[in-house]
Every structure is written in C-alpha cells, then in structure tokens.
Write a protein that holds these residues in place. Structure first.
Motif, PDB file in Angstrom:
ATOM      1  N   GLN A  76       0.812  -1.220   0.000  1.00  0.00           N
ATOM      2  CA  GLN A  76       0.000   0.000   0.000  1.00  0.00           C
ATOM      3  C   GLN A  76       0.845   1.268   0.000  1.00  0.00           C
ATOM      4  N   ASP A  77       2.163   1.123  -0.082  1.00  0.00           N
ATOM      5  CA  ASP A  77       3.032   2.272   0.149  1.00  0.00           C
ATOM      6  C   ASP A  77       3.026   3.296  -0.976  1.00  0.00           C
ATOM      7  N   ARG A  78       2.352   2.998  -2.092  1.00  0.00           N
ATOM      8  CA  ARG A  78       2.287   3.978  -3.178  1.00  0.00           C
ATOM      9  C   ARG A  78       1.107   4.946  -3.011  1.00  0.00           C
ATOM     10  N   TYR A  79       0.204   4.653  -2.074  1.00  0.00           N
ATOM     11  CA  TYR A  79      -1.066   5.373  -2.031  1.00  0.00           C
ATOM     12  C   TYR A  79      -1.382   5.983  -0.669  1.00  0.00           C
ATOM     13  N   GLU A  80      -2.121   7.080  -0.730  1.00  0.00           N
ATOM     14  CA  GLU A  80      -2.862   7.594   0.412  1.00  0.00           C
ATOM     15  C   GLU A  80      -4.280   7.034   0.282  1.00  0.00           C
ATOM     16  N   VAL A  81      -4.779   6.390   1.331  1.00  0.00           N
ATOM     17  CA  VAL A  81      -6.054   5.696   1.233  1.00  0.00           C
ATOM     18  C   VAL A  81      -7.069   6.361   2.163  1.00  0.00           C
ATOM     19  N   LYS A  82      -8.197   6.756   1.604  1.00  0.00           N
ATOM     20  CA  LYS A  82      -9.274   7.376   2.384  1.00  0.00           C
ATOM     21  C   LYS A  82     -10.472   6.444   2.462  1.00  0.00           C
ATOM     22  N   LEU A  83     -11.120   6.456   3.604  1.00  0.00           N
ATOM     23  CA  LEU A  83     -12.351   5.709   3.805  1.00  0.00           C
ATOM     24  C   LEU A  83     -13.512   6.673   3.588  1.00  0.00           C
ATOM     25  N   LEU A  84     -14.271   6.452   2.509  1.00  0.00           N
ATOM     26  CA  LEU A  84     -15.337   7.377   2.148  1.00  0.00           C
ATOM     27  C   LEU A  84     -16.666   7.046   2.814  1.00  0.00           C
ATOM     28  N   GLY A  85     -16.760   5.880   3.442  1.00  0.00           N
ATOM     29  CA  GLY A  85     -17.984   5.519   4.129  1.00  0.00           C
ATOM     30  C   GLY A  85     -18.611   4.270   3.558  1.00  0.00           C
ATOM     31  N   LYS A  86     -19.863   4.023   3.925  1.00  0.00           N
ATOM     32  CA  LYS A  86     -20.583   2.820   3.517  1.00  0.00           C
ATOM     33  C   LYS A  86     -21.782   3.228   2.670  1.00  0.00           C
ATOM     34  N   LYS A  87     -22.098   2.372   1.684  1.00  0.00           N
ATOM     35  CA  LYS A  87     -23.144   2.724   0.740  1.00  0.00           C
ATOM     36  C   LYS A  87     -23.819   1.455   0.228  1.00  0.00           C
ATOM     37  N   GLU A  88     -25.096   1.534  -0.115  1.00  0.00           N
ATOM     38  CA  GLU A  88     -25.793   0.426  -0.758  1.00  0.00           C
ATOM     39  C   GLU A  88     -25.508   0.460  -2.252  1.00  0.00           C
ATOM     40  N   MET A  89     -25.023  -0.667  -2.782  1.00  0.00           N
ATOM     41  CA  MET A  89     -24.643  -0.729  -4.188  1.00  0.00           C
ATOM     42  C   MET A  89     -25.070  -2.070  -4.784  1.00  0.00           C
ATOM     43  N   TYR A  90     -25.249  -2.074  -6.103  1.00  0.00           N
ATOM     44  CA  TYR A  90     -25.446  -3.326  -6.826  1.00  0.00           C
ATOM     45  C   TYR A  90     -24.066  -3.905  -7.127  1.00  0.00           C
ATOM     46  N   ILE A  91     -23.846  -5.144  -6.671  1.00  0.00           N
ATOM     47  CA  ILE A  91     -22.540  -5.778  -6.816  1.00  0.00           C
ATOM     48  C   ILE A  91     -22.714  -7.218  -7.286  1.00  0.00           C
ATOM     49  N   PRO A  92     -21.705  -7.809  -7.951  1.00  0.00           N
ATOM     50  CA  PRO A  92     -21.755  -9.245  -8.248  1.00  0.00           C
ATOM     51  C   PRO A  92     -21.695 -10.023  -6.930  1.00  0.00           C
ATOM     52  N   TYR A  93     -22.544 -11.044  -6.787  1.00  0.00           N
ATOM     53  CA  TYR A  93     -22.575 -11.760  -5.502  1.00  0.00           C
ATOM     54  C   TYR A  93     -23.207 -13.135  -5.695  1.00  0.00           C
ATOM     55  N   ASN A  94     -22.786 -14.083  -4.854  1.00  0.00           N
ATOM     56  CA  ASN A  94     -23.340 -15.443  -4.883  1.00  0.00           C
ATOM     57  C   ASN A  94     -23.314 -16.023  -6.299  1.00  0.00           C
ATOM     58  N   ASN A  95     -22.116 -16.032  -6.898  1.00  0.00           N
ATOM     59  CA  ASN A  95     -21.995 -16.402  -8.307  1.00  0.00           C
ATOM     60  C   ASN A  95     -21.538 -17.838  -8.542  1.00  0.00           C
ATOM     61  N   ASN A  96     -21.986 -18.771  -7.702  1.00  0.00           N
ATOM     62  CA  ASN A  96     -21.702 -20.184  -7.966  1.00  0.00           C
ATOM     63  C   ASN A  96     -22.219 -20.604  -9.336  1.00  0.00           C
ATOM     64  N   GLY A  97     -23.338 -20.035  -9.750  1.00  0.00           N
ATOM     65  CA  GLY A  97     -23.890 -20.368 -11.061  1.00  0.00           C
ATOM     66  C   GLY A  97     -22.964 -19.967 -12.192  1.00  0.00           C
ATOM     67  N   LEU A  98     -22.283 -18.835 -12.055  1.00  0.00           N
ATOM     68  CA  LEU A  98     -21.320 -18.387 -13.067  1.00  0.00           C
ATOM     69  C   LEU A  98     -20.212 -19.414 -13.244  1.00  0.00           C
ATOM     70  N   PHE A  99     -19.686 -19.921 -12.130  1.00  0.00           N
ATOM     71  CA  PHE A  99     -18.563 -20.844 -12.186  1.00  0.00           C
ATOM     72  C   PHE A  99     -18.939 -22.204 -12.786  1.00  0.00           C
ATOM     73  N   ARG A 100     -20.203 -22.535 -12.764  1.00  0.00           N
ATOM     74  CA  ARG A 100     -20.650 -23.838 -13.253  1.00  0.00           C
ATOM     75  C   ARG A 100     -20.908 -23.844 -14.763  1.00  0.00           C
ATOM     76  N   LYS A 101     -20.962 -22.685 -15.384  1.00  0.00           N
ATOM     77  CA  LYS A 101     -21.280 -22.615 -16.804  1.00  0.00           C
ATOM     78  C   LYS A 101     -20.033 -22.809 -17.669  1.00  0.00           C
ATOM     79  N   PRO A 102     -20.177 -23.399 -18.868  1.00  0.00           N
ATOM     80  CA  PRO A 102     -19.036 -23.495 -19.788  1.00  0.00           C
ATOM     81  C   PRO A 102     -18.619 -22.106 -20.236  1.00  0.00           C
TER      82      PRO A 102
END
Length: 446
Positions: free
Chosen positions: A289-315
């Motif tokens: 992390q030594d190249r960056y200054e890191v700020k915590l902007l807070g918490k937010k509700e977002m649409y994210i990829p999640y529970n993707n076992n189905g993705l891994f099972r597809k060809p």
C-alpha cells in the motif's frame, strides 16, 4: 459525482465514529455481526438481516459447488437506458460499461447475506478488535492474527488491510484459466495454471506473538498453452509493507533456473493478461500500500456481483460475451459496501493514479473497483465474483474481470469454468515445503 462523494464521506465518517465506539460489545450480540457488518437489514427490506446460517453447498463429483439460488429470477434488469434511474447504486465503471456496450445488462436478484465463517475466525476478529493496530503510516499491521484486523475501521488503510487479510481458506488449490478478449471480439486462452495458496496468517495453531509476518504464499504453475508450459511463479506477502512489500520468484524453462523477481509487484504488467491487468490488480487489489494515500469514504448500498456459484458452473462459451461477460451468466445483488479511494502519494509512481474499491461488508473483500489514469480519465473497471462455500464455511472472491474502458479489451482471470472446483484443506506447515524456490525449480518442466 463530487456532490455524491462528499455526501458519502460525511455520512460514512459519522457511522465510522459511532461504530468504532461500540465495536467491542457489539461483535458478538449487538448491532454488528462477528465480522463487523451491520446485522440488521436496510429500511426498505431489500437487504436482509444477517442470520449467521451457512448455506449447504456440498461439492458434487466434479468438485464444483452448486448454486443454491439457481431457481430465482431477477427482480429488475438495468441497461444503458435505465442506468440513470439507478445511478446512486452503480459505480462509475459499471455505468461506463453499460454505456459502452449495447448488450451489457445488470440482472439484479434477491439479496442473500450468505457469507458465514467459522467460530474460530469470529473469535480471532473479536480479539483483533482490541489488540490490532497500524504502524508506519498504515503500512504495517501489528497484533492481528487469524481474522480481519479492524472490524470497525477508522481509516482507509485499516479497511484495505481487512480486504488483504480476509479469509480465503487455509490451504486452497484450484486450476484456473485466463482469457484475453479484444475489442473486436477475439478470445485467447493465454494461461492455464495450477494455483496453490497457503495462508500462514490463518494457521489455527499460530498466535500473534511469534507470527512470522508472512500472511500468504502463492505458487502458480503454468500448464497451458504449450509455449508457456512449465513456467512457475511464487510470491510471499507480508503484513509489513513498510520494510518488505512482497517477495517473488520465477522459473522459466528455457533458462532452467529460478530467479528472484522483484517485478512481480506493483504495476508491472501481467504478460498473460496482455497488459490489461497488472500484478497489483489480482483480486482487484493486492500487494503493498506504500504507493497510495487511502481514504475511507464511508458505507453505501450498491449493486454488486454476488453469490456467483452459477457463473462458475457454466461453460466458458456461455460466459464470455461481446465486450463483457454474458449478462445471463452473472448474478448481481444489492449489498452494503465500504468505499475506499486510493490516490498516489507524493513522490510515488503507479500507472493507476487513483483507485476506488468497494468492499463487501460481510466478507471485507473488494467486489468492484474503478481506476483512473494520470490524466484523470476513468480507465479500467474491475469486477470480482464470490464463490459461496457454505460447507467450509466461507465466501470469497475467486474469478475476476478487468475491462479497459479506453481500448475495449478485457481479461477474465482465475476462471474455473472448464477446470473443476476449488479444494480447501486444513493448514499444515509441512506443506510450505512446496512454496520454496528450490521446489519451484524441481517442479518446473525442462
């Protein structure tokens, strides 16, 4: 966008102060989960409360874990035309992808807070809440062991260390592919590798006192394509980025020797990703992390990829689409995430002048990331896909994509669609003999 970010910052900092003041008593029975997430759902009921119950995902004969939510249908779909209606829940990079590729779409499914871990990890997190601290300007973690160190982070470096030290198993093994796609739609399998990961930080027999400081060892043995078969890499990551950012070794069959490779860190391009991702882009961010200054902007509700076992099972033919992953293959859900922003520190260099990371509150792992170049242009956006292994129990990101928004090329890495599942084993210090430079040489193909 600046107005939105300032609002996140104000609300987020207020939440951080309140959470930090109450973290110790709340981790076991109060308002926080044992990992420091909010137990309660949201006001709209679109994010459920965390109940701590593991989901059954016992692997089948193919060692792949089932999709426990395969029968569910999307609640809504978001495309370029409707993105503005949902802008507050989409990252800059996600909106850019929707605008760039007409076929891109986000299918949002019911949210499931499926991330559950072992009681031993929860106990370690509770202990870390009282004993872990940062040193050397946030570059070194002291006093932490066996769980994320800062369940109620007070700054960006604490939250980023949570991502780095999040649970991904004790000894984890899988075979994975890396695909590079051009803007014109060509697809190339650039790498198939046997991946072995060891996490000394999660050795159940260990303690903070006497801990070596090595939090992870990785060994990658390339088996395909034939031109690259026999190549091997090994890396060691440390909890002290101040004095030792990372160690790396590389074996090249034509040279028949192992070389210490300081280039396996920071923004060195990953040749197998055709320059679309660098070594510090693994898991959306890994390394010092030594190249960056890191700020915590807070918490937010977002649409994210999640529970993707189905993705891994597809060809893979059903997964890789035109310009992006096939929208039919990817599950998105509404979750709360911590938002971090990393900007280059004075006098430091990295091709990613600014990064924004979105950490899932239940696993602390980055699930989305955006990157800006030195000219301030939104350059790349990354997505990481969570494998639910309730049988362990664990939930962790595995495969990930990086999209170059300027060139249109993209990479799909750590893909297990054609190679089988993931094996988790209990930590055994004797297994570290596989993670040495001499072992790298003996395992190479000459």
């Amino acid at each position: 966008m600046k107005k939105h970010m300032n609002t996140w910052l104000a609300l987020g900092l207020a939440s951080i102060v309140a959470t930090a003041a109450a973290q110790a008593p709340n981790l076991k029975s109060g308002t926080l989960t044992p990992m420091g997430a909010e137990r309660a759902g949201n006001k709209d009921g679109t994010i459920p409360a965390w109940d701590g119950k593991a989901v059954d995902t016992k692997p089948g004969a193919d060692n792949k874990r089932p999709d426990p939510y395969a029968s569910e249908k999307p609640l809504l779909s978001i495309n370029a035309a409707s993105a503005a209606q949902h802008a507050d829940k989409l990252t800059d990079g996600t909106r850019a992808l929707l605008a760039k590729w007409p076929g891109m779409r986000i299918d949002v499914y019911p949210s499931h807070r499926s991330a559950v871990f072992s009681p031993a990890i929860y106990d370690a997190v509770a202990a870390n809440a009282a004993r872990a601290k940062l040193a050397n300007g946030g570059l070194t973690v002291e006093g932490a062991y066996g769980g994320i160190p800062f369940p109620a982070p007070k700054n960006g470096h604490e939250a980023l260390w949570n991502h780095m030290l999040s649970y991904r198993g004790q000894l984890t093994t899988f075979i994975a592919d890396k695909y590079v796609m051009t803007a014109g739609g060509d697809r190339v399998l650039t790498n198939r590798q046997r991946t072995n990961l060891a996490y000394p930080y999660y050795d159940p027999k260990g303690k903070p006192d006497g801990f070596s400081g090595e939090w992870a060892r990785a060994r990658l043995d390339v088996t395909e394509p034939p031109a690259n078969a026999g190549q091997a890499l090994m890396t060691i990551d440390y909890v002290d980025n101040y004095s030792k950012p990372k160690d790396g070794w590389q074996y090249v069959p034509g040279q028949r020797r192992v070389r210490k490779s300081p280039s396996l860190v920071y923004d060195t391009p990953d040749a197998s990703a055709a320059g679309l991702a660098n070594f510090d882009d693994v898991n959306l961010f890994i390394g010092a992390q030594d190249r960056y200054e890191v700020k915590l902007l807070g918490k937010k509700e977002m649409y994210i990829p999640y529970n993707n076992n189905g993705l891994f099972r597809k060809p893979v033919n059903a997964v890789i689409g035109k310009g992006t992953l096939n929208p039919d293959a990817v599950r998105w859900e509404l979750h709360r995430v911590w938002v971090l922003e990393a900007t280059l520190a004075n006098g430091k260099r990295n091709v990613a002048a600014k990064r924004r990371l979105y950490l899932d509150e239940d696993t602390w792992q980055a699930v989305l990331a955006d990157t800006w170049d030195a000219q301030g242009k939104l350059w790349k956006t990354g997505q990481a896909f969570t494998l639910l292994a309730g049988d362990e129990p664990s939930a962790s990101t595995l495969s990930y994509t990086w999209y170059d928004l300027l060139s249109g090329g993209w990479v799909y890495a750590a893909a297990i669609n054609e190679t089988g599942g993931v094996s988790y084993q209990d930590y055994d210090a004797k297994q570290l003999s596989k993670f040495t430079s001499s072992a790298l040489a003996s395992g190479g193909v000459r």
